[in-house]
Write a protein that holds these residues in place. Structure first.
Motif, PDB file in Angstrom:
ATOM      1  N   VAL A 162       0.857  -1.176   0.000  1.00 32.39           N
ATOM      2  CA  VAL A 162       0.000   0.000   0.000  1.00 32.39           C
ATOM      3  C   VAL A 162       0.900   1.236   0.000  1.00 32.39           C
ATOM      4  N   THR A 163       0.640   2.142  -0.940  1.00 32.59           N
ATOM      5  CA  THR A 163       1.564   3.278  -1.080  1.00 32.59           C
ATOM      6  C   THR A 163       1.557   4.198   0.135  1.00 32.59           C
ATOM      7  N   THR A 164       0.403   4.301   0.813  1.00 27.90           N
ATOM      8  CA  THR A 164       0.306   5.243   1.932  1.00 27.90           C
ATOM      9  C   THR A 164       0.883   4.679   3.229  1.00 27.90           C
ATOM     10  N   SER A 165       1.224   3.412   3.233  1.00 32.07           N
ATOM     11  CA  SER A 165       1.856   2.826   4.431  1.00 32.07           C
ATOM     12  C   SER A 165       2.953   1.866   3.988  1.00 32.07           C
ATOM     13  N   TYR A 166       3.822   2.364   3.154  1.00 33.72           N
ATOM     14  CA  TYR A 166       4.898   1.523   2.630  1.00 33.72           C
ATOM     15  C   TYR A 166       5.740   1.005   3.790  1.00 33.72           C
ATOM     16  N   ARG A 167       6.042  -0.275   3.757  1.00 29.19           N
ATOM     17  CA  ARG A 167       6.537  -0.948   4.960  1.00 29.19           C
ATOM     18  C   ARG A 167       8.016  -0.713   5.250  1.00 29.19           C
ATOM     19  N   TYR A 168       8.809  -0.516   4.230  1.00 30.49           N
ATOM     20  CA  TYR A 168      10.258  -0.537   4.461  1.00 30.49           C
ATOM     21  C   TYR A 168      10.923   0.794   4.155  1.00 30.49           C
ATOM     22  N   ASN A 169      12.015   1.043   4.853  1.00 28.58           N
ATOM     23  CA  ASN A 169      12.905   2.127   4.463  1.00 28.58           C
ATOM     24  C   ASN A 169      14.303   1.516   4.363  1.00 28.58           C
ATOM     25  N   LEU A 196       8.329 -12.056 -15.687  1.00 27.42           N
ATOM     26  CA  LEU A 196       8.620 -13.491 -15.633  1.00 27.42           C
ATOM     27  C   LEU A 196       9.302 -13.816 -14.318  1.00 27.42           C
ATOM     28  N   THR A 197       9.234 -15.063 -13.924  1.00 31.54           N
ATOM     29  CA  THR A 197       9.732 -15.427 -12.604  1.00 31.54           C
ATOM     30  C   THR A 197      11.247 -15.417 -12.511  1.00 31.54           C
ATOM     31  N   ASN A 198      11.929 -15.307 -13.642  1.00 27.79           N
ATOM     32  CA  ASN A 198      13.380 -15.148 -13.553  1.00 27.79           C
ATOM     33  C   ASN A 198      13.797 -13.732 -13.951  1.00 27.79           C
ATOM     34  N   GLU A 199      12.894 -12.769 -13.717  1.00 29.19           N
ATOM     35  CA  GLU A 199      13.198 -11.366 -13.985  1.00 29.19           C
ATOM     36  C   GLU A 199      12.958 -10.552 -12.712  1.00 29.19           C
ATOM     37  N   PRO A 200      13.964 -10.513 -11.810  1.00 30.65           N
ATOM     38  CA  PRO A 200      13.780  -9.796 -10.538  1.00 30.65           C
ATOM     39  C   PRO A 200      13.837  -8.283 -10.729  1.00 30.65           C
ATOM     40  N   ASN A 201      13.063  -7.582  -9.900  1.00 32.43           N
ATOM     41  CA  ASN A 201      13.045  -6.115  -9.900  1.00 32.43           C
ATOM     42  C   ASN A 201      13.150  -5.639  -8.466  1.00 32.43           C
ATOM     43  N   MET A 202      13.675  -4.424  -8.278  1.00 31.52           N
ATOM     44  CA  MET A 202      13.757  -3.847  -6.936  1.00 31.52           C
ATOM     45  C   MET A 202      12.657  -2.811  -6.762  1.00 31.52           C
ATOM     46  N   LEU A 203      11.944  -2.910  -5.644  1.00 32.89           N
ATOM     47  CA  LEU A 203      10.884  -1.947  -5.308  1.00 32.89           C
ATOM     48  C   LEU A 203      11.485  -0.940  -4.348  1.00 32.89           C
ATOM     49  N   LEU A 204      11.422   0.335  -4.711  1.00 33.27           N
ATOM     50  CA  LEU A 204      12.114   1.377  -3.944  1.00 33.27           C
ATOM     51  C   LEU A 204      11.148   2.466  -3.507  1.00 33.27           C
ATOM     52  N   ASN A 205      11.373   2.997  -2.319  1.00 29.64           N
ATOM     53  CA  ASN A 205      10.691   4.209  -1.872  1.00 29.64           C
ATOM     54  C   ASN A 205      11.777   5.261  -1.696  1.00 29.64           C
ATOM     55  N   ALA A 241      10.174  11.080  -8.053  1.00 23.01           N
ATOM     56  CA  ALA A 241      10.971  10.555  -9.166  1.00 23.01           C
ATOM     57  C   ALA A 241      10.066  10.317 -10.376  1.00 23.01           C
ATOM     58  N   PRO A 242      10.633  10.299 -11.569  1.00 22.91           N
ATOM     59  CA  PRO A 242       9.829  10.005 -12.767  1.00 22.91           C
ATOM     60  C   PRO A 242       9.079   8.679 -12.633  1.00 22.91           C
ATOM     61  N   ASN A 243       7.801   8.719 -12.981  1.00 24.74           N
ATOM     62  CA  ASN A 243       6.925   7.550 -12.907  1.00 24.74           C
ATOM     63  C   ASN A 243       6.716   7.055 -11.472  1.00 24.74           C
ATOM     64  N   GLY A 244       7.036   7.912 -10.489  1.00 31.21           N
ATOM     65  CA  GLY A 244       6.824   7.532  -9.096  1.00 31.21           C
ATOM     66  C   GLY A 244       5.337   7.567  -8.745  1.00 31.21           C
ATOM     67  N   ILE A 245       4.930   6.706  -7.825  1.00 38.77           N
ATOM     68  CA  ILE A 245       3.546   6.696  -7.342  1.00 38.77           C
ATOM     69  C   ILE A 245       3.565   6.877  -5.833  1.00 38.77           C
ATOM     70  N   GLY A 246       2.376   7.012  -5.242  1.00 40.90           N
ATOM     71  CA  GLY A 246       2.282   7.213  -3.807  1.00 40.90           C
ATOM     72  C   GLY A 246       2.118   8.674  -3.462  1.00 40.90           C
ATOM     73  N   PRO A 247       1.897   8.971  -2.195  1.00 42.27           N
ATOM     74  CA  PRO A 247       1.606  10.355  -1.796  1.00 42.27           C
ATOM     75  C   PRO A 247       2.704  11.343  -2.176  1.00 42.27           C
ATOM     76  N   ASN A 248       3.941  10.882  -2.220  1.00 41.35           N
ATOM     77  CA  ASN A 248       5.051  11.783  -2.564  1.00 41.35           C
ATOM     78  C   ASN A 248       5.694  11.448  -3.909  1.00 41.35           C
ATOM     79  N   LYS A 249       5.051  10.569  -4.660  1.00 40.35           N
ATOM     80  CA  LYS A 249       5.583  10.154  -5.979  1.00 40.35           C
ATOM     81  C   LYS A 249       7.009   9.619  -5.861  1.00 40.35           C
ATOM     82  N   THR A 250       7.247   8.876  -4.798  1.00 41.31           N
ATOM     83  CA  THR A 250       8.605   8.371  -4.535  1.00 41.31           C
ATOM     84  C   THR A 250       8.743   6.862  -4.715  1.00 41.31           C
TER      85      THR A 250
END
Ligand code: FES
Length: 271
Positions: free
Chosen positions: A105-112, A125-134, A139-148
């Protein structure tokens, strides 16, 4: 003996082509598909395989001509020879969940990043890992209350190193780097990427700060709904490293994907 061996090789090759054809027949977005090759005792299927082989030979001929001119199409043709086990015809829209199954949930993002935790999810695909960042700044294409809140491929575009060797470095981690706004760095050979700048070439992605990479790192385009749940919708930028196409070359994902538990990255400041 030689002819027999040759015949075996051609039969195996036909089976590979038949698997490839079966894979892309009636494919559905976001659906994991495991397919059996088409039955080659059926003349109709054999005709389809022969047609595919003729097209492949044309592709290789084009690749050969491009190679004479210094192009890299031969590489593409050779990759075509290795049909993916599973592929997707289009980017699926999938919801991101934490490792315990609860929605991100963007308004209560769990990690820093105070504990340098790094969250990874596979998409498309399951062998294509991505990093989720706050991030710390919009930032460009950012979502959430601060677009971060953003996401990028976690496969380095240089030679394909993955976490824990590629990770996000928050402001202050390496003073002076990227004006202390934070950056993505791969410790394998030192490539760095800027999550605040969309690359103008190669269709987007996080722009290169330093090589040896010559390609930006693909960005996952995220969306949030009225409940602030997060969805991955597509990637922009070049294909993920090691894949001819981001939608092929591995296994599919279902209608939602879980993030990893926070990983501890291997970090050292670039020099
Ligand atoms: Fe990342 Fe070489 S694999 S810099």
């Amino acid at each position: 003996m030689t002819d027999e061996k040759h015949a075996m090789t051609m039969k195996e090759f036909d089976l590979k082509v038949a698997t490839f054809l079966a894979l892309f027949a009636n494919a559905q977005p976001g659906v994991v598909r495991k397919v059996a090759p088409k039955d080659l005792s059926d003349p109709k299927n054999q005709a389809e395989v022969d047609e595919a082989k003729r097209n492949l030979l044309k592709l290789m001929a084009i690749g050969g001509m491009a190679a004479l001119g210094g192009g890299g199409a031969v590489v593409g043709a050779l990759q075509y020879l290795q049909p993916p086990m599973v592929g997707l015809p289009a980017y699926p829209k999938v919801q991101l969940l934490y490792e315990d199954g609860t929605p991100v949930v963007t308004t209560s993002y769990r990690y820093n990043y105070t504990d340098k935790g790094q969250i990874i999810f596979d998409y498309p695909l399951t062998n294509e890992p991505n990093m989720l960042l706050n991030l710390e700044y919009p930032a460009p294409n950012g979502i959430g209350p601060n677009k971060t809140i953003v996401a990028f491929s976690a496969i380095c575009q240089h030679l394909g190193c993955i976490p824990p060797y590629i990770s996000y470095y928050p402001p202050g981690e390496c003073p002076g780097w990227n004006e202390d706004k934070g950056f993505i760095h791969c410790t394998c050979h030192g490539s760095t990427y800027n999550p605040y700048v969309v690359a103008t070439a190669n269709g987007g992605g996080a722009a290169i700060i330093t090589g040896p990479t010559v390609l930006p790192i693909p960005q996952v385009i995220l969306e949030e709904d009225a409940s602030h749940y997060v969805y991955a919708t597509k990637l922009i930028g070049p294909p993920v490293k090691g894949h001819f196409n981001t939608l092929t070359g591995g296994n599919g994902v279902s209608s939602s994907v879980k993030t990893s538990s926070p990983l501890t990255p291997v970090q050292s400041c670039p020099t």
